[in-house]
Scaffold this active site. Structure first.
Site, short mmCIF file in Angstrom:
data_model
loop_
_atom_site.label_atom_id
_atom_site.label_comp_id
_atom_site.label_asym_id
_atom_site.label_seq_id
_atom_site.Cartn_x
_atom_site.Cartn_y
_atom_site.Cartn_z
N ASN A 1 8.47 7.21 4.68
CA ASN A 1 7.88 7.82 5.89
C ASN A 1 8.28 9.93 5.70
O ASN A 1 8.25 10.05 3.90
CB ASN A 1 7.82 7.30 7.32
N ASN B 1 1.95 4.88 1.69
CA ASN B 1 2.26 5.25 2.78
C ASN B 1 2.31 6.76 2.90
O ASN B 1 1.22 7.38 2.14
CB ASN B 1 3.23 5.30 3.85
N ASP C 1 8.80 9.01 12.48
CA ASP C 1 7.29 8.59 11.36
C ASP C 1 6.93 9.66 10.56
O ASP C 1 8.25 10.22 10.47
CB ASP C 1 5.97 8.43 12.47
N ARG D 1 0.73 -1.25 0.60
CA ARG D 1 -0.23 0.05 0.16
C ARG D 1 0.85 1.39 -0.42
O ARG D 1 2.33 0.79 0.36
CB ARG D 1 -0.77 -0.41 1.18
#
Length: 303
Positions: free
Chosen positions: A154, A107, A202, A105
């Site tokens: 990220n 991000n 993150d 997927r």
């Protein structure tokens, strides 16, 4: 002493991510709930809220210059126009030349100052080095794979002079930096290594002074690091463990919007986990760059 934050939006996201600001006075704040399959927004000035569901997990939302959004739907990306219609944009198959046999997927993603979208992938089971970073050219007709061997792609952002790009692959527990030359990125090297007690880096955003505001998963904080030395210079503590990203908003770009994820195991001790927060860090940020999509572009080849 750490800065304070308060709740900006009390809707609890399963996995809130990727805040942006756009519109009049940068007051239209959007973010995604990746596993909630939702795009949510709130107006910083009026307090008006809204949301819509997406057909599959959505890793990012990017405002379009012409209106509507570019969505990081798991098998996309897709453009969602002002009428709510979806249109496919070149993605991993076009860039890689094959359909991956892994459960991937999208991000995090961000538009560079010159208009290209940088977007990263990961697997649902966090398989080591199975993801990659891609570059979708302004206009949305061409995409290319920049590099692989990514686990959880990220945070991404650029210095004000556009000469340096910073990047996070979360499990590496560090921020890397690249030189930018003619829309290309080169010379990857480590900028900051984070201690285990910080949690895992993150998403992040940069302010107008080129400092990095890094969200820490399992770290209950967003921390600011000097963009030259990497030294820790500020911290915002938050009432949730899983802090995911940040973006500046408001007329003066001095409000920091911070997303989080909820963990059902911490529901009793952290009832605000998964909510979206706001802080005034005392610095000015940068605008969210919008993406320009060519109205009649076709699914294209590599740039």
């Amino acid at each position: 002493m750490a800065l304070k934050a308060e709740v900006f939006d009390s809707r609890r996201n399963v996995l809130g991510e990727g805040p942006t600001s756009s519109g009049a006075k940068n007051n239209h704040v959007m973010w995604v709930d990746i596993y909630g399959k939702a795009v949510r927004w709130r107006n910083l000035e009026s307090g008006e809220i809204g949301e819509y569901q997406t057909p599959e997990d959505v890793g990012f939302v990017i405002p379009l210059a012409e209106g509507g959004e570019l969505l990081g739907t798991a098998h996309g990306p897709h453009v969602r126009d002002l009428s709510g219609n979806y249109r496919k944009v070149p993605g991993r198959v076009e860039a890689d030349g094959y359909l991956a046999n892994k459960n991937l997927r999208w991000n995090d993603a961000k538009v560079a100052p010159w208009g290209d979208l940088f977007l990263g992938s990961m697997t649902y089971d966090f398989e080591t080095n199975a993801g990659a970073l891609y570059q979708l050219q302004k206009g949305g007709t061409h995409i290319r794979r920049l590099f692989g061997d990514v686990t959880i792609s990220n945070g991404i952002d650029w210095t004000v002079d556009q000469k340096t790009m910073f990047y996070v692959d979360t499990p590496l527990r560090r921020v890397d930096k690249f030189d930018v030359e003619e829309r290309d990125i080169k010379n990857r090297r480590t900028f900051i290594n984070f201690p285990d007690e910080f949690g895992m880096p993150d998403g992040f955003c940069m302010d107008a002074n080129d400092n990095l505001w890094v969200a820490f998963w399992e770290g209950s904080a967003i921390r600011c690091f000097d963009g030259q030395s990497g030294k820790l210079i500020e911290q915002i503590d938050l009432p949730a463990r899983r802090i995911t990203s940040g973006a500046f908003a408001g007329a003066n770009l001095d409000q920091l919007i911070i997303t989080s994820a909820r963990d059902d195991d911490e529901a009793g001790e952290a009832p605000e986990a998964g909510m979206t927060f706001i802080a005034t860090p005392g610095v000015k940020g940068k605008v969210t760059n919008t993406f320009t999509f060519a109205a009649k572009s076709a699914t294209g080849a590599n740039a």
